[in-house]
Motif scaffolding. Structure first.
Motif, PDB file in Angstrom:
ATOM      1  N   TYR A   5      39.862  31.331  33.315  1.00 29.24           N
ATOM      2  CA  TYR A   5      39.213  32.628  33.548  1.00 29.24           C
ATOM      3  C   TYR A   5      39.313  33.011  35.016  1.00 29.24           C
ATOM      4  CZ  TYR A   5      35.320  35.872  34.171  1.00 29.24           C
ATOM      5  OH  TYR A   5      34.538  36.931  34.513  1.00 29.24           O
ATOM      6  N   LYS A   6      39.013  32.079  35.902  1.00 28.33           N
ATOM      7  CA  LYS A   6      39.049  32.341  37.333  1.00 28.33           C
ATOM      8  C   LYS A   6      40.483  32.624  37.794  1.00 28.33           C
ATOM      9  CE  LYS A   6      37.350  30.612  41.695  1.00 28.33           C
ATOM     10  NZ  LYS A   6      36.645  29.550  42.387  1.00 28.33           N
ATOM     11  N   ASN A   7      41.451  31.873  37.295  1.00 31.01           N
ATOM     12  CA  ASN A   7      42.846  32.113  37.657  1.00 31.01           C
ATOM     13  C   ASN A   7      43.307  33.488  37.181  1.00 31.01           C
ATOM     14  OD1 ASN A   7      43.189  29.649  38.940  1.00 31.01           O
ATOM     15  ND2 ASN A   7      43.939  28.637  37.092  1.00 31.01           N
ATOM     16  N   GLU A  10      41.964  36.170  39.464  1.00 30.01           N
ATOM     17  CA  GLU A  10      42.618  36.174  40.771  1.00 30.01           C
ATOM     18  C   GLU A  10      44.050  36.701  40.698  1.00 30.01           C
ATOM     19  OE1 GLU A  10      42.253  32.204  42.201  1.00 30.01           O
ATOM     20  OE2 GLU A  10      40.098  32.386  42.587  1.00 30.01           O
ATOM     21  N   LYS A  11      44.771  36.370  39.638  1.00 25.88           N
ATOM     22  CA  LYS A  11      46.166  36.783  39.514  1.00 25.88           C
ATOM     23  C   LYS A  11      46.308  38.226  39.033  1.00 25.88           C
ATOM     24  CE  LYS A  11      48.094  32.224  38.644  1.00 25.88           C
ATOM     25  NZ  LYS A  11      48.808  31.374  37.680  1.00 25.88           N
ATOM     26  N   SER A  15      44.044  44.198  35.684  1.00 26.81           N
ATOM     27  CA  SER A  15      43.978  43.986  34.235  1.00 26.81           C
ATOM     28  C   SER A  15      42.599  43.494  33.825  1.00 26.81           C
ATOM     29  CB  SER A  15      45.027  42.961  33.793  1.00 26.81           C
ATOM     30  OG  SER A  15      46.307  43.421  34.103  1.00 26.81           O
ATOM     31  N   TYR A  16      42.014  42.660  34.652  1.00 30.45           N
ATOM     32  CA  TYR A  16      40.685  42.140  34.369  1.00 30.45           C
ATOM     33  C   TYR A  16      39.656  43.264  34.320  1.00 30.45           C
ATOM     34  CZ  TYR A  16      36.235  39.851  35.266  1.00 30.45           C
ATOM     35  OH  TYR A  16      34.931  39.463  35.206  1.00 30.45           O
ATOM     36  N   ASN A  62      41.702  43.442  48.047  1.00 27.30           N
ATOM     37  CA  ASN A  62      43.004  42.779  48.059  1.00 27.30           C
ATOM     38  C   ASN A  62      43.845  43.148  49.270  1.00 27.30           C
ATOM     39  OD1 ASN A  62      42.516  41.364  45.757  1.00 27.30           O
ATOM     40  ND2 ASN A  62      43.520  42.823  44.408  1.00 27.30           N
ATOM     41  N   LYS A  63      43.531  44.250  49.934  1.00 27.51           N
ATOM     42  CA  LYS A  63      44.292  44.639  51.125  1.00 27.51           C
ATOM     43  C   LYS A  63      43.998  43.716  52.303  1.00 27.51           C
ATOM     44  CE  LYS A  63      45.377  49.461  50.568  1.00 27.51           C
ATOM     45  NZ  LYS A  63      45.242  50.799  51.153  1.00 27.51           N
TER      46      LYS A  63
END
Length: 64
Positions: A5-7, A10-11, A15-16, A62-63
């Motif tokens: 879930y955590k991966n 993060e990736k 989408s999440y 994310n920036k």
């Protein structure tokens, strides 16, 4: 399971956010229909607005 879930978050942060919006909207619409036998279309606009705010927040995070 929590690591997967955590991966995923993060990736694929965009989408999440979209996935959570769809699931939360489905739950909210279902509850409203079960309780009141009614569909409130205005709630979808609120969900879309909150999703856009969250997507902008993820983009800003994310920036950096």
């Amino acid at each position: 399971m929590f690591n997967k879930y955590k991966n995923f978050t993060e990736k694929h942060p965009y989408s999440y956010v979209i996935l959570i919006m769809i699931v939360a909207s489905f739950i909210g619409i279902s509850i409203e229909y079960i309780v009141n036998k009614d569909f409130i279309g205005g709630g979808l606009y609120t969900a879309l607005a909150l999703t856009l705010v969250e997507l902008l927040r993820v983009r800003k995070r994310n920036k950096h």
